[in-house]
Design a protein around this motif. Structure first.
Motif, PDB file in Angstrom:
ATOM      1  N   GLU A   1      65.928  72.657  66.658  1.00 55.36           N
ATOM      2  CA  GLU A   1      66.708  71.808  67.554  1.00 55.36           C
ATOM      3  C   GLU A   1      65.966  70.494  67.792  1.00 55.36           C
ATOM      4  OE1 GLU A   1      69.720  72.464  68.698  1.00 55.36           O
ATOM      5  OE2 GLU A   1      69.809  74.490  67.834  1.00 55.36           O
ATOM      6  N   ILE A   2      66.692  69.380  67.689  1.00 57.38           N
ATOM      7  CA  ILE A   2      66.087  68.068  67.905  1.00 57.38           C
ATOM      8  C   ILE A   2      65.927  67.798  69.398  1.00 57.38           C
ATOM      9  CG2 ILE A   2      66.450  65.577  67.672  1.00 57.38           C
ATOM     10  CD1 ILE A   2      67.718  66.065  64.995  1.00 57.38           C
ATOM     11  N   LEU A   3      64.736  67.333  69.765  1.00 57.17           N
ATOM     12  CA  LEU A   3      64.436  66.983  71.154  1.00 57.17           C
ATOM     13  C   LEU A   3      64.276  65.467  71.232  1.00 57.17           C
ATOM     14  CD1 LEU A   3      61.642  69.670  71.745  1.00 57.17           C
ATOM     15  CD2 LEU A   3      64.096  69.928  72.151  1.00 57.17           C
ATOM     16  N   THR A   4      65.258  64.799  71.778  1.00 56.34           N
ATOM     17  CA  THR A   4      65.181  63.338  71.855  1.00 56.34           C
ATOM     18  C   THR A   4      64.376  62.865  73.061  1.00 56.34           C
ATOM     19  OG1 THR A   4      67.286  63.263  73.050  1.00 56.34           O
ATOM     20  CG2 THR A   4      67.370  63.034  70.647  1.00 56.34           C
ATOM     21  N   GLU A   5      64.186  63.752  74.041  1.00 54.60           N
ATOM     22  CA  GLU A   5      63.420  63.371  75.233  1.00 54.60           C
ATOM     23  C   GLU A   5      62.661  64.582  75.760  1.00 54.60           C
ATOM     24  OE1 GLU A   5      64.028  60.592  79.231  1.00 54.60           O
ATOM     25  OE2 GLU A   5      65.757  61.523  78.266  1.00 54.60           O
ATOM     26  N   ALA A   6      61.695  65.065  74.952  1.00 50.95           N
ATOM     27  CA  ALA A   6      60.888  66.216  75.364  1.00 50.95           C
ATOM     28  C   ALA A   6      60.055  65.871  76.589  1.00 50.95           C
ATOM     29  CB  ALA A   6      59.985  66.663  74.221  1.00 50.95           C
ATOM     30  N   PHE A   7      59.585  64.635  76.649  1.00 47.25           N
ATOM     31  CA  PHE A   7      58.851  64.148  77.808  1.00 47.25           C
ATOM     32  C   PHE A   7      59.719  63.123  78.530  1.00 47.25           C
ATOM     33  CE2 PHE A   7      54.451  64.805  75.659  1.00 47.25           C
ATOM     34  CZ  PHE A   7      54.592  66.171  75.844  1.00 47.25           C
ATOM     35  N   ARG A   8      59.931  63.326  79.805  1.00 47.41           N
ATOM     36  CA  ARG A   8      60.702  62.362  80.579  1.00 47.41           C
ATOM     37  C   ARG A   8      59.990  61.010  80.559  1.00 47.41           C
ATOM     38  NH1 ARG A   8      62.297  64.208  86.491  1.00 47.41           N
ATOM     39  NH2 ARG A   8      63.363  65.778  85.220  1.00 47.41           N
ATOM     40  N   GLY A   9      60.734  59.976  80.241  1.00 48.78           N
ATOM     41  CA  GLY A   9      60.146  58.644  80.167  1.00 48.78           C
ATOM     42  C   GLY A   9      59.901  58.178  78.747  1.00 48.78           C
ATOM     43  N   ARG A  10      60.071  59.075  77.766  1.00 46.93           N
ATOM     44  CA  ARG A  10      59.895  58.691  76.358  1.00 46.93           C
ATOM     45  C   ARG A  10      61.060  59.246  75.545  1.00 46.93           C
ATOM     46  NH1 ARG A  10      55.533  57.841  72.762  1.00 46.93           N
ATOM     47  NH2 ARG A  10      54.423  56.951  74.542  1.00 46.93           N
ATOM     48  N   LYS A  11      62.011  58.385  75.224  1.00 48.33           N
ATOM     49  CA  LYS A  11      63.177  58.810  74.459  1.00 48.33           C
ATOM     50  C   LYS A  11      63.033  58.359  73.015  1.00 48.33           C
ATOM     51  CE  LYS A  11      68.185  59.254  74.861  1.00 48.33           C
ATOM     52  NZ  LYS A  11      69.377  58.973  75.693  1.00 48.33           N
ATOM     53  N   ILE A  12      63.345  59.265  72.088  1.00 50.20           N
ATOM     54  CA  ILE A  12      63.192  58.995  70.662  1.00 50.20           C
ATOM     55  C   ILE A  12      64.544  59.162  69.977  1.00 50.20           C
ATOM     56  CG2 ILE A  12      61.999  59.691  68.544  1.00 50.20           C
ATOM     57  CD1 ILE A  12      59.765  60.780  70.365  1.00 50.20           C
ATOM     58  N   SER A  13      64.847  58.267  69.080  1.00 54.81           N
ATOM     59  CA  SER A  13      66.139  58.275  68.391  1.00 54.81           C
ATOM     60  C   SER A  13      66.283  59.508  67.504  1.00 54.81           C
ATOM     61  CB  SER A  13      66.282  57.010  67.546  1.00 54.81           C
ATOM     62  OG  SER A  13      67.348  57.126  66.636  1.00 54.81           O
ATOM     63  N   GLU A  14      67.424  60.183  67.622  1.00 52.33           N
ATOM     64  CA  GLU A  14      67.696  61.338  66.763  1.00 52.33           C
ATOM     65  C   GLU A  14      67.779  60.919  65.304  1.00 52.33           C
ATOM     66  OE1 GLU A  14      71.204  64.675  66.018  1.00 52.33           O
ATOM     67  OE2 GLU A  14      70.961  63.782  68.022  1.00 52.33           O
ATOM     68  N   ALA A  15      68.328  59.735  65.053  1.00 51.25           N
ATOM     69  CA  ALA A  15      68.438  59.231  63.680  1.00 51.25           C
ATOM     70  C   ALA A  15      67.054  59.049  63.061  1.00 51.25           C
ATOM     71  CB  ALA A  15      69.207  57.913  63.670  1.00 51.25           C
ATOM     72  N   LEU A  16      66.099  58.558  63.859  1.00 46.76           N
ATOM     73  CA  LEU A  16      64.735  58.370  63.363  1.00 46.76           C
ATOM     74  C   LEU A  16      64.096  59.708  63.020  1.00 46.76           C
ATOM     75  CD1 LEU A  16      62.184  56.672  62.834  1.00 46.76           C
ATOM     76  CD2 LEU A  16      61.639  56.904  65.280  1.00 46.76           C
ATOM     77  N   ILE A  17      64.310  60.696  63.867  1.00 45.75           N
ATOM     78  CA  ILE A  17      63.736  62.022  63.627  1.00 45.75           C
ATOM     79  C   ILE A  17      64.275  62.610  62.327  1.00 45.75           C
ATOM     80  CG2 ILE A  17      63.536  64.375  64.522  1.00 45.75           C
ATOM     81  CD1 ILE A  17      63.826  63.145  67.355  1.00 45.75           C
ATOM     82  N   ARG A  18      65.581  62.516  62.141  1.00 46.67           N
ATOM     83  CA  ARG A  18      66.193  63.044  60.916  1.00 46.67           C
ATOM     84  C   ARG A  18      65.701  62.286  59.683  1.00 46.67           C
ATOM     85  NH1 ARG A  18      70.249  66.662  61.686  1.00 46.67           N
ATOM     86  NH2 ARG A  18      71.157  66.803  63.796  1.00 46.67           N
ATOM     87  N   GLU A  19      65.574  60.987  59.815  1.00 47.09           N
ATOM     88  CA  GLU A  19      65.118  60.165  58.688  1.00 47.09           C
ATOM     89  C   GLU A  19      63.701  60.544  58.267  1.00 47.09           C
ATOM     90  OE1 GLU A  19      64.004  55.486  57.713  1.00 47.09           O
ATOM     91  OE2 GLU A  19      65.205  55.981  59.497  1.00 47.09           O
ATOM     92  N   LEU A  20      62.822  60.699  59.240  1.00 52.51           N
ATOM     93  CA  LEU A  20      61.434  61.057  58.937  1.00 52.51           C
ATOM     94  C   LEU A  20      61.343  62.465  58.347  1.00 52.51           C
ATOM     95  CD1 LEU A  20      59.645  59.607  62.108  1.00 52.51           C
ATOM     96  CD2 LEU A  20      59.662  58.644  59.791  1.00 52.51           C
ATOM     97  N   ALA A  21      62.189  63.378  58.838  1.00 49.70           N
ATOM     98  CA  ALA A  21      62.200  64.745  58.307  1.00 49.70           C
ATOM     99  C   ALA A  21      62.701  64.754  56.864  1.00 49.70           C
ATOM    100  CB  ALA A  21      63.067  65.641  59.179  1.00 49.70           C
ATOM    101  N   GLU A  22      63.731  63.967  56.579  1.00 50.01           N
ATOM    102  CA  GLU A  22      64.288  63.903  55.225  1.00 50.01           C
ATOM    103  C   GLU A  22      63.290  63.325  54.235  1.00 50.01           C
ATOM    104  OE1 GLU A  22      67.906  61.737  55.589  1.00 50.01           O
ATOM    105  OE2 GLU A  22      68.974  63.346  56.666  1.00 50.01           O
ATOM    106  N   LYS A  23      62.458  62.395  54.684  1.00 54.31           N
ATOM    107  CA  LYS A  23      61.434  61.813  53.812  1.00 54.31           C
ATOM    108  C   LYS A  23      60.428  62.865  53.348  1.00 54.31           C
ATOM    109  CE  LYS A  23      61.488  57.013  55.438  1.00 54.31           C
ATOM    110  NZ  LYS A  23      60.715  55.937  56.124  1.00 54.31           N
TER     111      LYS A  23
END
Length: 213
Positions: free
Chosen positions: A165-187
């Motif tokens: 499961e993708i966590l876009t905001e595991a830490f409150r105050g730091r949000k990460i793009s889901e698209a970026l996570i998928r892109e890095l995983a695909e690489k």
């Protein structure tokens, strides 16, 4: 009746205190399964006799004495026998060995990656990047050894995938793009995040992945 309750309370308090002295403060401070079971049984012995008029304080003394003998005997037996010690207190588990997470042992220990990373942060370790060894101790704590060269290095990584499961905001105050996570995983060859047990992001583009197994 009130006098009898008072006597039982005093006997129960003194009895439990004396048993604690016999077992030692170290054992009371580091609860093992046997210690936990003993504490439950002792509370039951005192509680069930406290408000029962048919149970005399001599019965309470007898019950506490028997349980103290059993607890003391088991304590001595665990010191003399390694096999008995393993049965009563369990064994430490090597959750991470040479930087590789043993997911089977993690599940067998009733832990998940969130539990493990939380305990690691309590040991001032904030990333799997630097971890060489993690030992899950019998008292429920962990011991962590960092990789050579990282002993005095602090690296903060953000959890971004947990159990597929993708966590876009595991830490409150730091949000990460889901698209970026998928892109890095695909690489790294992971076209489906369901194949990933855990992943954490260091910096803006360094994705560290643990495949699901």
């Amino acid at each position: 009746m009130f006098t009898m309750i008072l006597i039982k309370l005093l006997i129960g308090f003194v009895g439990l205190w004396m048993i604690a002295l016999v077992l030692g403060r170290n054992e009371i401070g580091q609860l093992t399964p046997l210690d936990f079971f003993s504490s439950i049984m002792l509370s039951e012995i005192v509680g069930n006799t406290l408000y029962d008029d048919q149970v005399k304080f001599t019965h309470l003394i007898y019950a506490l004495a028997i349980w103290a003998i059993l607890a003391y005997s088991m304590e001595k037996l665990t010191i003399r026998s390694a096999k008995v010690l393993q049965i009563t207190e369990g064994r430490a588990s090597l959750l991470v060995d040479e930087g590789i997470v043993n997911q089977q042992l993690l599940r067998a220990s009733s832990l998940n990656f969130k539990d493990l990373t939380t305990m690691m942060r309590e040991r001032d370790v904030f990333s799997f990047h630097v971890v060489e060894t993690v030992i899950y101790e019998t008292n429920g704590s962990i011991s962590v050894i960092k990789k050579p060269g990282f002993e005095n290095v602090q690296i903060l990584s953000i959890p971004v995938i947990d159990d597929g499961e993708i966590l876009t905001e595991a830490f409150r105050g730091r949000k990460i793009s889901e698209a970026l996570i998928r892109e890095l995983a695909e690489k790294q060859g992971f076209m489906d995040v369901k194949q990933i047990a855990y992943a954490e992001l260091k910096g803006s583009d360094d994705l560290w992945i643990i495949p699901l197994n």
